[in-house]
Design a protein around this motif. Structure first.
Motif, PDB file in Angstrom:
ATOM      1  N   ASP A 262      30.808  17.210  13.456  1.00 30.06           N
ATOM      2  CA  ASP A 262      29.611  16.393  13.305  1.00 30.06           C
ATOM      3  C   ASP A 262      29.714  15.163  14.208  1.00 30.06           C
ATOM      4  N   ASN A 263      28.735  14.257  14.072  1.00 35.09           N
ATOM      5  CA  ASN A 263      28.658  13.091  14.959  1.00 35.09           C
ATOM      6  C   ASN A 263      29.340  11.857  14.374  1.00 35.09           C
TER       7      ASN A 263
ATOM      8  N   LYS B 139      21.712  13.510  18.479  1.00 40.79           N
ATOM      9  CA  LYS B 139      21.325  14.900  18.614  1.00 40.79           C
ATOM     10  C   LYS B 139      22.566  15.746  18.834  1.00 40.79           C
ATOM     11  N   SER B 140      22.365  17.042  18.766  1.00 44.66           N
ATOM     12  CA  SER B 140      23.464  17.942  19.082  1.00 44.66           C
ATOM     13  C   SER B 140      23.812  17.824  20.560  1.00 44.66           C
ATOM     14  N   ALA B 141      25.110  17.784  20.860  1.00 42.35           N
ATOM     15  CA  ALA B 141      25.527  17.591  22.246  1.00 42.35           C
ATOM     16  C   ALA B 141      26.902  18.186  22.464  1.00 42.35           C
ATOM     17  N   VAL B 142      27.156  18.589  23.688  1.00 40.07           N
ATOM     18  CA  VAL B 142      28.491  18.995  24.115  1.00 40.07           C
ATOM     19  C   VAL B 142      29.143  17.747  24.695  1.00 40.07           C
TER      20      VAL B 142
ATOM     21  N   LEU C  66      31.615  20.351  20.520  1.00 40.95           N
ATOM     22  CA  LEU C  66      30.186  20.613  20.299  1.00 40.95           C
ATOM     23  C   LEU C  66      29.802  20.023  18.954  1.00 40.95           C
ATOM     24  N   THR C  67      28.817  19.115  18.955  1.00 44.34           N
ATOM     25  CA  THR C  67      28.410  18.449  17.718  1.00 44.34           C
ATOM     26  C   THR C  67      27.188  19.142  17.120  1.00 44.34           C
ATOM     27  N   PHE C  68      27.068  19.053  15.807  1.00 41.46           N
ATOM     28  CA  PHE C  68      25.926  19.602  15.094  1.00 41.46           C
ATOM     29  C   PHE C  68      24.773  18.594  15.100  1.00 41.46           C
ATOM     30  N   PRO C  69      23.525  19.078  14.964  1.00 42.15           N
ATOM     31  CA  PRO C  69      22.412  18.146  14.745  1.00 42.15           C
ATOM     32  C   PRO C  69      22.594  17.436  13.398  1.00 42.15           C
ATOM     33  N   PRO C  70      22.033  16.251  13.236  1.00 39.96           N
ATOM     34  CA  PRO C  70      22.179  15.532  11.958  1.00 39.96           C
ATOM     35  C   PRO C  70      21.607  16.331  10.788  1.00 39.96           C
ATOM     36  N   HIS C  71      22.276  16.257   9.644  1.00 38.84           N
ATOM     37  CA  HIS C  71      21.824  16.837   8.374  1.00 38.84           C
ATOM     38  C   HIS C  71      21.690  18.364   8.433  1.00 38.84           C
ATOM     39  N   CYS C  72      22.493  19.008   9.238  1.00 41.22           N
ATOM     40  CA  CYS C  72      22.420  20.468   9.359  1.00 41.22           C
ATOM     41  C   CYS C  72      23.749  21.152   9.067  1.00 41.22           C
ATOM     42  N   THR C  73      24.779  20.406   8.702  1.00 43.81           N
ATOM     43  CA  THR C  73      26.086  21.027   8.529  1.00 43.81           C
ATOM     44  C   THR C  73      26.109  22.002   7.360  1.00 43.81           C
ATOM     45  N   TYR C  74      25.243  21.791   6.358  1.00 46.58           N
ATOM     46  CA  TYR C  74      25.240  22.707   5.221  1.00 46.58           C
ATOM     47  C   TYR C  74      24.739  24.090   5.610  1.00 46.58           C
ATOM     48  N   LYS C  75      24.114  24.212   6.773  1.00 47.30           N
ATOM     49  CA  LYS C  75      23.657  25.504   7.282  1.00 47.30           C
ATOM     50  C   LYS C  75      24.469  25.972   8.491  1.00 47.30           C
ATOM     51  N   LEU C  76      24.977  25.036   9.282  1.00 50.17           N
ATOM     52  CA  LEU C  76      25.594  25.389  10.545  1.00 50.17           C
ATOM     53  C   LEU C  76      27.119  25.291  10.548  1.00 50.17           C
ATOM     54  N   GLN C  77      27.704  24.591   9.600  1.00 50.93           N
ATOM     55  CA  GLN C  77      29.146  24.405   9.583  1.00 50.93           C
ATOM     56  C   GLN C  77      29.811  25.593   8.891  1.00 50.93           C
TER      57      GLN C  77
END
Length: 298
Positions: free
Chosen positions: A60-61, A286-289, A82-93
């Motif tokens: 995450d960020n 935002k999500s970023a590399v 590679l970072t996740f978009p904010p508030h999305c880790t419960y779906k993407l992590q």
């Protein structure tokens, strides 16, 4: 990796921890910039990335993850951040999807077993590594790890892993644009307060529902009472001038009608009001590399 809320770390803190585990300490017990740098060294020694086999690290960020020295360390050691978009880790992590749940359940079971085996003793933070060791092999399995990557669509790659319904929770937090266009200004000025304070006007198609349901929904204001009377006139009456109870034929008619009644049409979900712009210069995350993008803005 264990982080202890202590000023200095001692090796005996993790003496009974899982094989290959490491630990650090700081005043808060939470991840800090130096702690994450130490973890990256631990990660590099076990994964051993190279130019031919780079390693992808999903995170995450958090400020400790985006520190300059940590990004430089990853660049030098062929680790892609590679970072996740904010508030999305419960779906993407992947860890959230398939690892943390079984691990917490296994740790709770291990804690219960420890208390039964150590009656009269108080559990301390130094007992956590040994408790985690017994739960680690139960939850951290190859099957669960693979399931975590599959559930997020990371591997094997599945771009259709999320349906439209997965994005519905964001509807109630849709915020009004801070600077609406002139032609849109009249449609975006309604805030949550306006939605909650406006009179409850029934849906025009409410006459197709049963009388008892319509009466329950339309006894709030005088406008609703007038609508109720119009509904009564459209319903069949018996000899006592009372509405006839609904029948199976009426229900069949309701099922075949094209107008579908929804409670949201009577009382829409409130929308979140605009944010107070207390930090006008705050950069949006935002999500970023991190290892491929500029790491220092001038």
């Amino acid at each position: 990796m264990f982080i202890f809320p202590r000023k200095r770390f001692q090796e005996h803190f993790i003496r009974d921890g899982p094989t290959g585990s490491v630990g650090t300490a700081n005043g808060s017990g939470w991840m800090q910039e130096d702690d994450f740098h130490f973890f990256l060294e631990h990660f590099k020694n076990h994964v051993r990335p190279s130019k031919e086999n780079k390693a992808l690290l999903l995170l995450d960020n958090h400020a400790s993850h985006t520190a300059l020295k940590n990004i430089e360390s990853c660049r030098d050691n062929e680790i892609i951040l590679l970072t996740f978009p904010p508030h999305c880790t419960y779906k993407l992590q992947p860890l959230d999807r398939a690892i943390f749940g079984p691990l917490k359940k296994a740790i709770n079971t291990a804690c219960d077993d420890w208390m039964r085996s150590n009656a009269g003793k108080v559990m301390s933070i130094y007992d956590i590594p040994s408790i985690t060791r017994s739960a680690f092999n139960v939850a951290i399995t190859a099957k669960n790890i693979s399931a975590g990557f599959a559930a997020t669509g990371t591997w094997s790659v599945n771009t259709d892993i999320f349906a439209e319904a997965d994005f519905l929770p964001s509807q109630v937090t849709d915020r009004i644009l801070p600077n609406p266009k002139p032609e849109q200004s009249s449609s975006v000025q309604e805030t949550t307060a306006n939605v909650e304070n406006r009179p409850h006007t029934p849906n025009p198609t409410i006459g197709t529902i049963e009388f008892n349901e319509a009466r329950a929904l339309t006894q709030v204001t005088s406008t609703d009472q007038a609508t109720t009377s119009s509904i009564n006139q459209s319903l069949p009456m018996n000899n006592a001038n009372e509405p006839v109870a609904s029948t199976s034929r009426a229900r069949t008619h309701l099922a075949t009608t094209s107008n579908v009644f929804s409670p949201e049409s009577v009382r829409p979900l409130p929308k979140a009001p605009p944010r107070k712009n207390n930090q006008p210069n705050r950069r949006k995350i935002k999500s970023a590399v991190l290892t491929d993008t500029p790491i220092k803005m001038k």
